[in-house]
Design an enzyme around this catalytic site. Structure first.
Site, short mmCIF file in Angstrom:
data_model
loop_
_atom_site.label_atom_id
_atom_site.label_comp_id
_atom_site.label_asym_id
_atom_site.label_seq_id
_atom_site.Cartn_x
_atom_site.Cartn_y
_atom_site.Cartn_z
CB SER A 7 -0.88 0.06 1.26
OG SER A 7 -1.85 -0.93 1.23
CG HIS B 147 -2.73 -2.02 -3.45
ND1 HIS B 147 -1.67 -2.85 -3.22
CD2 HIS B 147 -3.27 -1.77 -2.25
CE1 HIS B 147 -1.57 -3.10 -1.92
NE2 HIS B 147 -2.54 -2.45 -1.31
CG HIS C 214 -5.06 -7.35 -0.31
ND1 HIS C 214 -5.02 -6.40 -1.30
CD2 HIS C 214 -4.00 -7.09 0.50
CE1 HIS C 214 -3.98 -5.60 -1.11
NE2 HIS C 214 -3.34 -6.00 -0.03
CE1 TYR D 193 -8.53 -5.64 1.03
CE2 TYR D 193 -6.85 -6.52 2.50
CZ TYR D 193 -7.26 -5.59 1.55
OH TYR D 193 -6.39 -4.62 1.15
CD GLU D 194 -8.26 -6.74 -3.44
OE1 GLU D 194 -8.50 -6.12 -4.47
OE2 GLU D 194 -7.14 -7.17 -3.14
CB ALA E 277 1.08 -0.62 5.03
CG MET F 157 -5.29 -7.01 6.74
SD MET F 157 -6.62 -5.88 6.29
CE MET F 157 -6.90 -5.01 7.84
CB SER F 158 -0.72 -8.38 2.23
OG SER F 158 0.36 -7.64 2.77
CG ASN G 254 -1.66 1.57 11.63
OD1 ASN G 254 -1.47 1.19 10.46
ND2 ASN G 254 -2.16 0.79 12.55
CG HIS H 74 -7.03 1.96 3.16
ND1 HIS H 74 -6.03 1.01 3.29
CD2 HIS H 74 -7.05 2.31 1.86
CE1 HIS H 74 -5.48 0.80 2.09
NE2 HIS H 74 -6.08 1.57 1.21
N1 HPA Z 1 -3.83 -3.91 11.07
C1 HPA Z 1 -3.90 -4.74 10.01
N2 HPA Z 1 -3.40 -4.42 8.81
C2 HPA Z 1 -2.81 -3.23 8.69
C3 HPA Z 1 -2.70 -2.32 9.75
C4 HPA Z 1 -3.24 -2.68 11.01
O1 HPA Z 1 -3.19 -1.92 12.01
N3 HPA Z 1 -2.04 -1.23 9.29
C5 HPA Z 1 -1.75 -1.48 7.98
N4 HPA Z 1 -2.22 -2.68 7.61
#
Ligand code: HPA
Length: 285
Positions: free
Chosen positions: A34, A65, A87, A89-90, A117, A214-215, A238, A250
């Protein structure tokens, strides 16, 4: 047709389409997470192929992306770069999620570099830190190798050194050279797309995770099944849920990527500069 031959046919069609755009054999495959696309812009003699022009590739549908496969040289190394990834989740199947990685490895790449990320769980991490992935915990509930064995994969790959120790050292040296702080840790992969609850983050912390995302893990598993060494770098975009008490968005993740992408690119370029390809090392011996 057996599932494995279906996958083989799908792969062959995608690889043929990419070779039609650019026949170069990449030494290194890079998957950019990302907002981390800067390094693709620094490539020379590059050919970009939109995912939509590759048969069997769905469009990468998430903000941040781009959804392109770029072949070119960086620091003199021929690279195949996936700008954008798919991903779970898509709604994609695990086999589809790893299709782009299978294509760039199938084109000949002998090293895989992945970036993403991630949320920082380790209390010593701050937003903006770069974390070398030392190991991972797969909590996605799926494995991309489930099903018939794809030609060239091993059925039961060893994951002891999933993240190559020599590449970790190269990355440390590259970060030191670029004056960039680099921490190390364990990446926990979750399915998403909801961010974690504070209770889930406390659980992940107890499990030994330093960051969560998530990847990445599906692609790493496929590379290891094919004997390809992996380097993984997470941008801590974050601090994870409940640690700072702020809600997560996001947009914040993408903005952190934009702020860090030049530092990530500097580390990646340092790694490529110092990477001795098998051909060079044979020539030198
Ligand atoms: N959690 C899950 N996936 C993420 C996060 C998070 O805090 N930040 C970036 N991708």
């Amino acid at each position: 047709m057996k599932l494995s031959s279906l996958m083989q046919t799908r792969l062959a069609a995608a690889m043929e389409a990419v070779r039609g755009h650019d026949p170069r054999v990449p030494a290194v495959a890079l998957i950019l997470g990302s907002g981390l696309g800067a390094v693709a812009g620094a490539m020379q003699e590059s050919t970009a192929v939109a995912f939509s022009d590759i048969p069997g590739f769905p469009q990468a549908g998430v903000a941040g992306h781009a959804g392109r496969l770029v072949i070119g040289t960086l620091e003199g190394v021929t690279c195949a770069v996936l700008e954008g990834r798919l991903h779970l989740y898509e709604g994609h199947s695990p086999a589809t999620v790893v299709l782009p990685a299978r294509v760039v490895l199938g084109l000949g790449a002998r090293t895989l570099i992945v970036t993403n990320a991630a949320g920082g769980i380790n209390r010593s991490f701050a937003a903006g830190d770069l974390m070398l992935i030392e190991d991972h915990i797969n909590l996605m509930g799926v494995n991309p190798l489930a099903g018939p064995v794809v030609e060239g994969d091993t059925r039961f790959p060893d994951m002891t050194n999933a993240y190559d120790p020599a590449l970790l050292q190269l990355a440390d040296a590259a970060a030191a050279g670029a004056g960039t702080r680099l921490v190390r840790g364990v990446y926990a992969a979750v399915p998403g797309p909801s961010y974690e609850t504070p209770a889930e983050i406390r659980m992940l912390e107890r499990l030994g995770a330093d960051a969560v995302g998530m990847s990445t893990v599906p692609e790493v598993i496929v590379a290891r099944a094919r004997g390809v060494p992996v380097l993984g770098i997470s941008l801590i975009s974050n601090v994870a849920a409940g640690i700072a008490g702020e809600p997560l968005t996001h947009d914040e993740v993408v903005a952190a990527g934009a702020a860090a992408e030049h530092r990530v690119a500097a580390v990646l370029r340092g790694v490529l500069r110092n990477m001795i390809s098998p051909v060079e090392s044979r020539g030198a011996s």
